[in-house]
Design a protein around this motif. Structure first.
Motif, PDB file in Angstrom:
ATOM      1  N   THR A   1       0.821  -1.217   0.000  1.00 44.07           N
ATOM      2  CA  THR A   1       0.000   0.000   0.000  1.00 44.07           C
ATOM      3  C   THR A   1       0.852   1.263   0.000  1.00 44.07           C
ATOM      4  O   THR A   1       0.577   2.218  -0.742  1.00 44.07           O
ATOM      5  N   ASP A   2       1.896   1.285   0.826  1.00 42.61           N
ATOM      6  CA  ASP A   2       2.751   2.473   0.873  1.00 42.61           C
ATOM      7  C   ASP A   2       3.439   2.715  -0.467  1.00 42.61           C
ATOM      8  O   ASP A   2       3.517   3.865  -0.947  1.00 42.61           O
ATOM      9  N   GLN A   3       3.941   1.660  -1.075  1.00 40.74           N
ATOM     10  CA  GLN A   3       4.612   1.805  -2.372  1.00 40.74           C
ATOM     11  C   GLN A   3       3.628   2.238  -3.460  1.00 40.74           C
ATOM     12  O   GLN A   3       3.932   3.105  -4.282  1.00 40.74           O
ATOM     13  N   VAL A   4       2.461   1.625  -3.447  1.00 38.83           N
ATOM     14  CA  VAL A   4       1.435   1.968  -4.436  1.00 38.83           C
ATOM     15  C   VAL A   4       1.023   3.435  -4.299  1.00 38.83           C
ATOM     16  O   VAL A   4       0.896   4.167  -5.289  1.00 38.83           O
ATOM     17  N   THR A   5       0.826   3.874  -3.059  1.00 38.37           N
ATOM     18  CA  THR A   5       0.411   5.263  -2.821  1.00 38.37           C
ATOM     19  C   THR A   5       1.450   6.241  -3.349  1.00 38.37           C
ATOM     20  O   THR A   5       1.114   7.245  -3.994  1.00 38.37           O
ATOM     21  N   GLN A   6       2.715   5.973  -3.085  1.00 37.78           N
ATOM     22  CA  GLN A   6       3.778   6.854  -3.558  1.00 37.78           C
ATOM     23  C   GLN A   6       3.849   6.866  -5.079  1.00 37.78           C
ATOM     24  O   GLN A   6       4.033   7.927  -5.699  1.00 37.78           O
ATOM     25  N   MET A   7       3.693   5.710  -5.697  1.00 34.08           N
ATOM     26  CA  MET A   7       3.746   5.630  -7.158  1.00 34.08           C
ATOM     27  C   MET A   7       2.562   6.350  -7.804  1.00 34.08           C
ATOM     28  O   MET A   7       2.705   6.976  -8.850  1.00 34.08           O
ATOM     29  N   GLN A   8       1.413   6.268  -7.148  1.00 34.11           N
ATOM     30  CA  GLN A   8       0.241   6.976  -7.669  1.00 34.11           C
ATOM     31  C   GLN A   8       0.441   8.493  -7.603  1.00 34.11           C
ATOM     32  O   GLN A   8       0.045   9.227  -8.509  1.00 34.11           O
ATOM     33  N   LYS A   9       1.049   8.958  -6.522  1.00 33.20           N
ATOM     34  CA  LYS A   9       1.292  10.397  -6.376  1.00 33.20           C
ATOM     35  C   LYS A   9       2.237  10.918  -7.453  1.00 33.20           C
ATOM     36  O   LYS A   9       2.070  12.035  -7.951  1.00 33.20           O
TER      37      LYS A   9
END
Length: 266
Positions: free
Chosen positions: A229-237
């Motif tokens: 989730t943390d990695q996905v959130t950063q990549m989405q940003k």
């Protein structure tokens, strides 16, 4: 005989127990006992006055306004991602009466006010006579039919002219409704196609209309790549694509499975 009086003051200092004897004429004495009670952020001072004729007068002091609570289902949904809309129930409790025309419910979806009018929710007085006033506000599921992040607050003014806002009184209510599955688009990589290379780099975009949770890749049934989730959130940003590589021996046929999930579980 019972008389209720409201006192408007930022502070009212009384000792825990105070006894006063005041001359009131022959055979009459006044005894006053001050008691301080705090119940769920409502602070109330009750003063009981006794005369020798056993007359009793009670005063209630309301200086903090309303307390707001949720029913069990609403409390469980608070702060969560929901795969389907759910009814919202909020309770307001106050020592003083709160009139319907002095109450507003604000519902925001993705920071946009939905301008909910009185027809958008149901208001009921659920307390009995002689009790503190308690009101039940019910907002039905159809208000939350569209996907998005919701924030709900009750704003009211009681008869003592205290203005109360549930969001600023420890009863913040927010949740997301997400009924739509994420979408994955893979670039330059097709099922059943032969690639004349020992290593194939794959780029893909995975998006969700509310919030993505995780992405993973299996090669020949084995876990190969994953993003939490943390990695996905950063990549989405940063609008960064998901990339991975496939290594194969000459003529080897491989199976590739991409899995993705949003915060609501779609």
């Amino acid at each position: 005989r019972r008389i209720l009086g409201q006192f408007l003051a930022p502070q009212l200092e009384l000792p825990l127990i105070q006894v006063l004897k005041l001359g009131m004429g022959k055979g009459h004495h006044l005894h006053a006992f001050g008691t301080f009670t705090q119940v769920e952020y409502i602070e109330t001072v009750a003063i009981t006055v006794f005369q020798t004729a056993s007359e009793r007068v009670t005063f209630s002091v309301n200086r903090n306004g309303s307390v707001f609570t949720f029913d069990e289902n609403t409390a469980d949904n608070n702060g969560k991602y929901l795969v389907a809309p759910s009814r919202v129930v909020i309770y307001e409790t106050n020592v003083d009466e709160v009139l319907p025309q002095d109450t507003t419910i604000n519902v925001f979806r993705d920071n946009k006010n939905l301008d909910l009018d009185k027809s958008g929710y149901k208001r009921e007085k659920v307390s009995k006579d002689g009790e503190w006033y308690q009101y039940k506000y019910t907002i039905e599921c159809d208000v939350f039919a569209d996907d998005g992040v919701y924030n709900i607050a009750v704003v009211s003014t009681d008869k003592a002219e205290n203005i109360s806002d549930s969001a600023s009184k420890g009863a913040e209510l927010s949740f997301a409704v997400d009924t739509t599955a994420p979408v994955c688009v893979v670039s330059d990589f097709e099922s059943g196609k032969v690639y004349n290379t020992a290593k194939k780099d794959v780029k893909m975009s995975v998006t969700d209309n509310v919030a993505l949770s995780e992405v993973s890749v299996k090669i020949n049934g084995e876990d190969a790549y994953s993003w939490d989730t943390d990695q996905v959130t950063q990549m989405q940003k940063s609008a960064e694509p998901f990339t991975f590589s496939i290594n194969a021996n000459n003529g080897e046929e491989l199976s590739v499975e991409v899995s993705y999930k949003d915060m609501a579980g779609n």
